[in-house]
Motif scaffolding. Structure first.
Motif, PDB file in Angstrom:
ATOM      1  N   ASP A 131      61.434  58.608  23.685  1.00  0.00           N
ATOM      2  CA  ASP A 131      60.821  59.510  24.654  1.00  0.00           C
ATOM      3  C   ASP A 131      61.807  60.629  24.994  1.00  0.00           C
ATOM      4  O   ASP A 131      62.502  60.589  26.019  1.00  0.00           O
ATOM      5  N   LEU A 132      61.867  61.624  24.114  1.00  0.00           N
ATOM      6  CA  LEU A 132      62.812  62.730  24.251  1.00  0.00           C
ATOM      7  C   LEU A 132      62.066  64.059  24.324  1.00  0.00           C
ATOM      8  O   LEU A 132      61.010  64.222  23.718  1.00  0.00           O
ATOM      9  N   ASP A 133      62.624  64.997  25.045  1.00  0.00           N
ATOM     10  CA  ASP A 133      62.110  66.368  25.077  1.00  0.00           C
ATOM     11  C   ASP A 133      62.958  67.193  24.104  1.00  0.00           C
ATOM     12  O   ASP A 133      64.095  67.551  24.406  1.00  0.00           O
ATOM     13  N   VAL A 134      62.405  67.467  22.919  1.00  0.00           N
ATOM     14  CA  VAL A 134      63.193  68.144  21.882  1.00  0.00           C
ATOM     15  C   VAL A 134      63.497  69.599  22.232  1.00  0.00           C
ATOM     16  O   VAL A 134      64.306  70.241  21.544  1.00  0.00           O
ATOM     17  N   SER A 135      62.875  70.126  23.294  1.00  0.00           N
ATOM     18  CA  SER A 135      63.187  71.499  23.701  1.00  0.00           C
ATOM     19  C   SER A 135      64.468  71.564  24.529  1.00  0.00           C
ATOM     20  O   SER A 135      64.971  72.654  24.813  1.00  0.00           O
ATOM     21  N   SER A 136      64.998  70.403  24.909  1.00  0.00           N
ATOM     22  CA  SER A 136      66.195  70.364  25.747  1.00  0.00           C
ATOM     23  C   SER A 136      67.420  70.792  24.949  1.00  0.00           C
ATOM     24  O   SER A 136      67.671  70.318  23.838  1.00  0.00           O
ATOM     25  N   PHE A 137      68.230  71.665  25.545  1.00  0.00           N
ATOM     26  CA  PHE A 137      69.465  72.121  24.902  1.00  0.00           C
ATOM     27  C   PHE A 137      70.543  71.042  24.931  1.00  0.00           C
ATOM     28  O   PHE A 137      71.578  71.177  24.276  1.00  0.00           O
ATOM     29  N   GLU A 143      69.475  63.613  17.418  1.00  0.00           N
ATOM     30  CA  GLU A 143      68.495  63.085  18.373  1.00  0.00           C
ATOM     31  C   GLU A 143      67.143  63.773  18.173  1.00  0.00           C
ATOM     32  O   GLU A 143      66.091  63.122  18.165  1.00  0.00           O
ATOM     33  N   LYS A 144      67.158  65.084  17.994  1.00  0.00           N
ATOM     34  CA  LYS A 144      65.918  65.822  17.782  1.00  0.00           C
ATOM     35  C   LYS A 144      65.240  65.402  16.483  1.00  0.00           C
ATOM     36  O   LYS A 144      64.009  65.394  16.388  1.00  0.00           O
ATOM     37  N   ASP A 145      66.046  65.049  15.487  1.00  0.00           N
ATOM     38  CA  ASP A 145      65.501  64.659  14.187  1.00  0.00           C
ATOM     39  C   ASP A 145      64.727  63.342  14.254  1.00  0.00           C
ATOM     40  O   ASP A 145      64.030  62.995  13.291  1.00  0.00           O
ATOM     41  N   GLN A 146      64.835  62.607  15.361  1.00  0.00           N
ATOM     42  CA  GLN A 146      64.088  61.367  15.511  1.00  0.00           C
ATOM     43  C   GLN A 146      62.619  61.613  15.852  1.00  0.00           C
ATOM     44  O   GLN A 146      61.809  60.694  15.813  1.00  0.00           O
ATOM     45  N   ILE A 147      62.296  62.843  16.196  1.00  0.00           N
ATOM     46  CA  ILE A 147      60.929  63.209  16.560  1.00  0.00           C
ATOM     47  C   ILE A 147      60.277  63.894  15.360  1.00  0.00           C
ATOM     48  O   ILE A 147      60.745  64.933  14.888  1.00  0.00           O
ATOM     49  N   LYS A 152      50.525  63.768  13.616  1.00  0.00           N
ATOM     50  CA  LYS A 152      50.689  62.413  14.145  1.00  0.00           C
ATOM     51  C   LYS A 152      49.769  62.184  15.328  1.00  0.00           C
ATOM     52  O   LYS A 152      49.263  63.129  15.954  1.00  0.00           O
ATOM     53  N   LEU A 153      49.581  60.912  15.613  1.00  0.00           N
ATOM     54  CA  LEU A 153      48.800  60.465  16.774  1.00  0.00           C
ATOM     55  C   LEU A 153      49.760  59.729  17.694  1.00  0.00           C
ATOM     56  O   LEU A 153      50.427  58.777  17.276  1.00  0.00           O
ATOM     57  N   GLY A 154      49.853  60.167  18.951  1.00  0.00           N
ATOM     58  CA  GLY A 154      50.804  59.571  19.871  1.00  0.00           C
ATOM     59  C   GLY A 154      52.197  60.114  19.659  1.00  0.00           C
ATOM     60  O   GLY A 154      52.399  61.155  19.037  1.00  0.00           O
ATOM     61  N   GLY A 155      53.185  59.386  20.194  1.00  0.00           N
ATOM     62  CA  GLY A 155      54.560  59.867  20.122  1.00  0.00           C
ATOM     63  C   GLY A 155      54.814  60.952  21.152  1.00  0.00           C
ATOM     64  O   GLY A 155      54.194  60.992  22.223  1.00  0.00           O
ATOM     65  N   VAL A 156      55.729  61.863  20.833  1.00  0.00           N
ATOM     66  CA  VAL A 156      56.053  62.973  21.719  1.00  0.00           C
ATOM     67  C   VAL A 156      55.970  64.274  20.928  1.00  0.00           C
ATOM     68  O   VAL A 156      56.158  64.275  19.706  1.00  0.00           O
ATOM     69  N   PRO A 157      55.675  65.374  21.599  1.00  0.00           N
ATOM     70  CA  PRO A 157      55.547  66.647  20.862  1.00  0.00           C
ATOM     71  C   PRO A 157      56.880  67.134  20.312  1.00  0.00           C
ATOM     72  O   PRO A 157      57.903  67.088  20.996  1.00  0.00           O
ATOM     73  N   ALA A 158      56.853  67.592  19.079  1.00  0.00           N
ATOM     74  CA  ALA A 158      58.027  68.204  18.456  1.00  0.00           C
ATOM     75  C   ALA A 158      57.973  69.702  18.735  1.00  0.00           C
ATOM     76  O   ALA A 158      57.564  70.499  17.885  1.00  0.00           O
ATOM     77  N   TRP A 159      58.371  70.061  19.933  1.00  0.00           N
ATOM     78  CA  TRP A 159      58.282  71.464  20.344  1.00  0.00           C
ATOM     79  C   TRP A 159      59.127  72.349  19.439  1.00  0.00           C
ATOM     80  O   TRP A 159      60.281  72.036  19.129  1.00  0.00           O
ATOM     81  N   ILE A 160      58.551  73.465  19.032  1.00  0.00           N
ATOM     82  CA  ILE A 160      59.291  74.465  18.270  1.00  0.00           C
ATOM     83  C   ILE A 160      59.970  75.446  19.228  1.00  0.00           C
ATOM     84  O   ILE A 160      61.079  75.911  18.976  1.00  0.00           O
ATOM     85  N   GLN A 161      59.303  75.724  20.344  1.00  0.00           N
ATOM     86  CA  GLN A 161      59.854  76.601  21.361  1.00  0.00           C
ATOM     87  C   GLN A 161      60.119  75.776  22.628  1.00  0.00           C
ATOM     88  O   GLN A 161      60.684  74.692  22.532  1.00  0.00           O
ATOM     89  N   ASN A 162      59.719  76.249  23.782  1.00  0.00           N
ATOM     90  CA  ASN A 162      59.940  75.525  25.032  1.00  0.00           C
ATOM     91  C   ASN A 162      58.897  74.432  25.231  1.00  0.00           C
ATOM     92  O   ASN A 162      57.822  74.451  24.620  1.00  0.00           O
TER      93      ASN A 162
END
Length: 230
Positions: A131-137, A143-147, A152-162
């Motif tokens: 449960d990570l926010d990939v937009s976080s600096f 860590e981001k590569d785990q998303i 996909k269905l479920g999981g967390v969004p792989a944000w490209i921007q914010n």
């Protein structure tokens, strides 16, 4: 600190051999409505919206207690004289896209409209994500590569921007992430341009990602859709 995992199913996408005629999770083709036929038009330019895909909300994950299937629509877009989109297809609740939720009444209704995209089957494989926010600096690259950036269905969004998680316009709650759609269902284009006509791309900017959200309280039959690109 221990980071919780979010259940997630990654999709392997394959071109269907023919139209998919049941209300299963899929991309492209025509929507298979489980309750009633719907026709959606862009509130900005009036064009008939393209159907992008549909996702079950009851299997393999229980994502809603009221609705069983979500349908994603988006305006094909209209540009001004400078080539800029005048329809805000990227923005949640802009009227240039739509996420329609239905209960499953045991029906399988297909509209009599041409499909812009072929049908794609989704084969889902469980792959929980942290449960990570990939937009976080503050996150490291590993860590981001785990998303997953895949559909996909479920999981967390792989944000490209914010982080652009919307709030429900009815109750104000932060909406629940349901699904992610990669813009290239056929995979990336091969080097030989003679094959490009066989490939389709969803219009998420420069091959971006689409994100699907619903209200956690099931207070509305309208969810939220938005996309981001690089």
């Amino acid at each position: 600190m221990t980071i919780a995992n979010i259940d997630c199913f990654i999709a392997t996408i394959s071109r269907a051999t023919g139209p998919i005629l049941t209300p299963v999770s899929k991309l492209g083709g025509n929507p298979v409505f489980a309750a009633q036929l719907e026709t959606l038009y862009c509130q900005s330019c009036g064009q008939l919206m393209d159907f992008i895909g549909q996702f079950r909300l009851d299997s393999p994950l229980q994502l809603s207690h009221r609705f069983q299937i979500a349908y994603v629509f988006m305006c094909p877009g209209q540009s001004d004289g400078h080539g800029w989109l005048t329809c805000e297809t990227w923005k949640a609740f802009s009227g240039a896209n739509a996420l329609l939720l239905q209960q499953d009444d045991g029906l399988a209704l297909l509209p009599d409209t041409p499909a812009r995209y072929p049908d794609y089957e989704l084969t889902l494989q469980r792959a929980p994500e942290p449960d990570l926010d990939v937009s976080s600096f503050d996150l490291a690259v590993d860590e981001k590569d785990q998303i997953s950036m895949a559909t996909k269905l479920g999981g967390v969004p792989a944000w490209i921007q914010n982080n652009d998680t919307p709030c429900c316009p009815c109750c104000g709650e932060t909406m629940r992430f349901v699904a992610q759609i990669d813009a290239v269902p056929d995979g990336y284009f091969p080097e030989q341009s003679t094959q490009w006509h066989q490939y389709h791309v969803f219009d998420f900017g420069d091959v971006g990602q689409g994100y699907v959200f619903i209200c956690p309280n099931d207070c509305s039959s309208d969810g939220a859709f938005l996309w981001q690109c690089h």
